[in-house]
Design a protein around this motif. Structure first.
Motif, short mmCIF file in Angstrom:
data_model
loop_
_atom_site.label_atom_id
_atom_site.label_comp_id
_atom_site.label_asym_id
_atom_site.label_seq_id
_atom_site.Cartn_x
_atom_site.Cartn_y
_atom_site.Cartn_z
N LYS A 161 35.22 97.99 56.32
CA LYS A 161 34.94 97.68 57.74
C LYS A 161 35.39 96.27 58.10
O LYS A 161 35.56 95.41 57.23
CB LYS A 161 33.45 97.83 58.05
CG LYS A 161 32.90 99.22 57.75
CD LYS A 161 33.65 100.29 58.51
CE LYS A 161 33.10 101.68 58.24
NZ LYS A 161 34.06 102.74 58.60
N THR A 162 35.52 96.07 59.39
CA THR A 162 35.86 94.74 59.89
C THR A 162 34.75 94.26 60.82
O THR A 162 34.20 95.05 61.58
CB THR A 162 37.22 94.76 60.61
OG1 THR A 162 37.51 93.45 61.08
CG2 THR A 162 37.24 95.72 61.77
N GLY A 163 34.41 92.99 60.65
CA GLY A 163 33.32 92.45 61.47
C GLY A 163 33.71 91.11 62.04
O GLY A 163 34.34 91.01 63.08
N CYS A 164 33.39 90.06 61.31
CA CYS A 164 33.60 88.71 61.84
C CYS A 164 35.06 88.27 61.76
O CYS A 164 35.47 87.38 62.48
CB CYS A 164 32.74 87.73 61.06
SG CYS A 164 33.27 87.54 59.33
N ASP A 165 35.84 88.87 60.83
CA ASP A 165 37.22 88.44 60.60
C ASP A 165 37.32 87.00 60.16
O ASP A 165 38.37 86.38 60.31
CB ASP A 165 38.07 88.64 61.87
CG ASP A 165 38.91 89.91 61.80
OD1 ASP A 165 39.05 90.45 60.69
OD2 ASP A 165 39.40 90.34 62.85
N GLY A 166 36.23 86.46 59.62
CA GLY A 166 36.27 85.05 59.27
C GLY A 166 35.50 84.69 58.02
O GLY A 166 35.13 83.53 57.84
N GLY A 167 35.21 85.67 57.18
CA GLY A 167 34.57 85.36 55.91
C GLY A 167 33.07 85.16 55.98
O GLY A 167 32.48 84.57 55.07
N GLU A 168 32.45 85.66 57.03
CA GLU A 168 31.01 85.38 57.19
C GLU A 168 30.10 86.59 57.12
O GLU A 168 28.88 86.42 57.07
CB GLU A 168 30.78 84.65 58.52
CG GLU A 168 31.39 83.27 58.50
CD GLU A 168 31.25 82.55 59.81
OE1 GLU A 168 30.62 83.11 60.72
OE2 GLU A 168 31.78 81.44 59.92
N CYS A 169 30.64 87.82 57.12
CA CYS A 169 29.73 88.97 57.20
C CYS A 169 29.78 89.89 55.99
O CYS A 169 28.87 90.67 55.77
CB CYS A 169 30.00 89.78 58.47
SG CYS A 169 31.53 90.72 58.42
N GLY A 170 30.85 89.86 55.21
CA GLY A 170 30.96 90.70 54.02
C GLY A 170 31.31 92.15 54.27
O GLY A 170 31.44 92.93 53.33
N LEU A 171 31.51 92.53 55.52
CA LEU A 171 31.81 93.94 55.82
C LEU A 171 33.10 94.41 55.16
O LEU A 171 33.27 95.59 54.88
CB LEU A 171 31.95 94.14 57.34
CG LEU A 171 30.69 94.01 58.18
CD1 LEU A 171 31.04 94.15 59.64
CD2 LEU A 171 29.69 95.08 57.78
N CYS A 172 34.00 93.49 54.94
CA CYS A 172 35.34 93.84 54.48
C CYS A 172 35.48 93.76 52.96
O CYS A 172 36.59 93.77 52.44
CB CYS A 172 36.34 92.87 55.11
SG CYS A 172 36.03 91.16 54.56
N THR A 173 34.36 93.72 52.23
CA THR A 173 34.41 93.50 50.77
C THR A 173 35.08 94.67 50.05
O THR A 173 34.74 95.84 50.27
CB THR A 173 32.97 93.32 50.22
OG1 THR A 173 32.34 92.25 50.92
CG2 THR A 173 33.00 93.02 48.73
N ILE A 199 36.00 90.74 46.65
CA ILE A 199 36.72 89.75 47.47
C ILE A 199 36.56 90.15 48.93
O ILE A 199 36.28 91.31 49.24
CB ILE A 199 38.23 89.67 47.12
CG1 ILE A 199 38.92 91.03 47.35
CG2 ILE A 199 38.44 89.17 45.71
CD1 ILE A 199 40.44 90.93 47.33
N LEU A 200 36.73 89.17 49.79
CA LEU A 200 36.69 89.44 51.23
C LEU A 200 38.11 89.71 51.68
O LEU A 200 38.96 88.82 51.68
CB LEU A 200 36.09 88.24 51.97
CG LEU A 200 34.65 87.89 51.58
CD1 LEU A 200 34.19 86.62 52.28
CD2 LEU A 200 33.70 89.05 51.89
N SER A 201 38.36 90.95 52.09
CA SER A 201 39.75 91.31 52.41
C SER A 201 40.21 90.69 53.72
O SER A 201 41.41 90.66 53.98
CB SER A 201 39.91 92.83 52.44
OG SER A 201 39.07 93.43 53.40
N CYS A 202 39.29 90.16 54.53
CA CYS A 202 39.71 89.48 55.77
C CYS A 202 40.19 88.07 55.49
O CYS A 202 40.75 87.42 56.39
CB CYS A 202 38.59 89.47 56.80
SG CYS A 202 37.28 88.27 56.45
N LEU A 203 39.96 87.59 54.28
CA LEU A 203 40.43 86.25 53.91
C LEU A 203 41.53 86.32 52.86
O LEU A 203 41.88 85.31 52.26
CB LEU A 203 39.27 85.40 53.36
CG LEU A 203 38.13 85.07 54.31
CD1 LEU A 203 37.12 84.16 53.61
CD2 LEU A 203 38.63 84.43 55.59
S1 FES Z 1 35.15 90.82 58.25
FE1 FES Z 1 33.42 89.47 58.01
S2 FES Z 1 33.71 88.60 56.02
FE2 FES Z 1 35.47 89.82 56.34
#
Ligand code: FES
Ligand code: FES
Length: 166
Positions: A39-51, A59-63
């Motif tokens: 999933k995608t959430g904050c797009d900035g490394g703060e929510c963990g949805l993209c793990t 890893i956080l795939s948005c980072l």
């Molecule tokens: S989308 Fe929130 S940490 Fe990656």
């Protein structure tokens, strides 16, 4: 934008594709490979949805740039179920946060599951503090954390039981 050929293992199968140098792994997985369990959430490394896991480590795939997983083994939540059976951590979430137990939107679940999967591979018997630390990059906005910790403990117990029985 320059592109490159990208080769890695996705959920146990070799994958080769083309990715722009600046494409995020999150977008590559969801948009090119239709792995929408991530999933995608904050797009900035703060929510963990993209793990996701890379070589077994969360890893956080948005980072993460897609090109940086060249040669690695990437796993998404789609990898965990086998032959129609939930993995231990998926079962833990089902039992502890399933419909009767009150998980609300469930949007955070795949990210938690992958972070917990990484933890349990490295540590078969995590303490509550170790679980909290391992899941510290993930946020649940609507259910709360007690049941999530119980789900990880459930999976750890189940995996240890299976090892002892083997
Ligand atoms: S989308 Fe929130 S940490 Fe990656
Ligand atoms: S259940 Fe809604 S964000 Fe966690």
């Amino acid at each position: 934008m320059a592109k490159r050929i990208l080769t890695f293992t996705l959920n146990g199968k070799r994958h080769e594709g083309v990715a722009p140098d600046n494409m995020l792994l999150l977008d590559y997985l969801r948009e090119k490979l239709l792995m929408t369990g991530t999933k995608t959430g904050c797009d900035g490394g703060e929510c963990g949805l993209c793990t996701v896991l890379a070589d077994g480590t969360p890893i956080l795939s948005c980072l993460t740039l897609a090109c940086s997983v060249e040669g690695k083994a990437v796993e998404t939540v789609e990898a965990l179920e086998k032959d129609g059976r939930l993995s231990a951590i998926q079962e833990g979430f089902h039992v502890k946060l399933g419909s009767q137990c009150g998980s609300q939107c469930g949007y955070c679940t795949p990210g938690y599951i992958m972070a917990a999967e990484g933890l349990l591979r490295a540590n078969a018997a995590p303490s509550v503090d170790e679980i909290k630390t391992a899941l510290g990059s993930n946020i649940c906005r609507c259910t709360g954390y007690v049941k999530i910790i119980e789900a990880v403990q459930y999976a750890a117990d189940k995996l240890r039981g299976a090892k002892q029985a083997a």
